[in-house]
Design an enzyme around this catalytic site. Structure first.
Site, PDB file in Angstrom:
ATOM      1  N   ASP A  86       0.851  -1.183   0.000  1.00 44.38           N
ATOM      2  CA  ASP A  86       0.000   0.000   0.000  1.00 44.38           C
ATOM      3  C   ASP A  86       0.894   1.244   0.000  1.00 44.38           C
ATOM      4  OD1 ASP A  86      -1.328   2.139   2.061  1.00 44.38           O
ATOM      5  OD2 ASP A  86      -2.840   1.235   0.782  1.00 44.38           O
ATOM      6  N   ASP A 114      -4.693   2.344  -4.439  1.00 47.36           N
ATOM      7  CA  ASP A 114      -3.244   2.372  -4.270  1.00 47.36           C
ATOM      8  C   ASP A 114      -2.764   1.152  -3.477  1.00 47.36           C
ATOM      9  OD1 ASP A 114      -4.607   3.542  -2.028  1.00 47.36           O
ATOM     10  OD2 ASP A 114      -2.683   4.191  -1.244  1.00 47.36           O
TER      11      ASP A 114
END
Length: 208
Positions: free
Chosen positions: A90, A133
């Site tokens: 992440d 993301d």
């Protein structure tokens, strides 16, 4: 009269032989065309599947790929009694970066991550854009320690790139690792869930 009948018989026999040869040629041509069409259809089917399971921005696999291929991959590793590791990654502070520098800069960052992950794994591994993301690596035959080495190397490479963007870009990467050898999971999606929980713990512990 006998000679004439014999000649007629020979002519008829040649005609039959010619007909057989033409039939065989037609059969061979039909088989060739059918095979060509089957190969073409298989290629189109594979291309359509690839297009449906590739994320347009990052060129990584997408969630549709996981729905089709995660459980079969998990089952294959179980059958040969080999580990399967999952790494959930992440981008730390991505929303702030996106808001500060704009969506084009955010997309450029995600494209870089796509190329970083594609270039940083083996041909047998899979890199997936799991969400905005958030990214997932599936690493067959690697245990948790080996998967952590892969994750650490990618995090450091990303940090080098982020350091070139700007002094105040503020982005880094965190990762969580799960492995079938260490985690109690009966299906592939549970393995991914465990990796996601490990990622959450890494971010809670201070990110990066």
């Amino acid at each position: 009269e006998t000679t004439q009948i014999a000649k007629q018989f020979e002519t008829l026999l040649r005609s039959l032989n010619d007909s057989d040869a033409r039939v065989k040629r037609l059969e061979q041509e039909n088989r060739r065309q059918i095979l060509h069409k089957e190969v073409g259809f298989d290629l189109k089917l594979k291309r359509a599947k690839d297009e449906a399971t590739i994320d347009a921005l990052t060129k990584l696999r997408n969630r549709a790929f996981l729905e089709c291929d995660l459980e079969p991959l998990f089952a294959r590793q179980q059958e040969k009694n080999a580990p399967l590791s999952a790494v959930m990654m992440d981008v730390d502070n991505f929303k702030r970066y996106n808001d500060t520098h704009g969506h084009q800069a955010g997309d450029s960052l995600l494209r870089f991550i796509g190329s970083l992950l594609r270039g940083g794994i083996r041909p047998i591994d899979y890199a997936v854009r799991y969400g905005g993301d958030e990214f997932l690596l599936l690493l067959p035959d690697l245990d948790a320690r080996e998967a952590a080495v892969v994750a650490d190397r990618l995090i450091k490479l990303f940090a080098q790139y982020a350091g070139q963007l700007s002094k105040d870009c503020g982005v880094s990467m965190s990762a969580g690792v799960a492995c079938t050898q260490d985690d109690s999971c009966e299906i592939g999606h549970m393995l991914v869930k465990n990796a996601d929980a490990a990622l959450y713990a890494a971010k809670h512990a201070g990110k990066n």
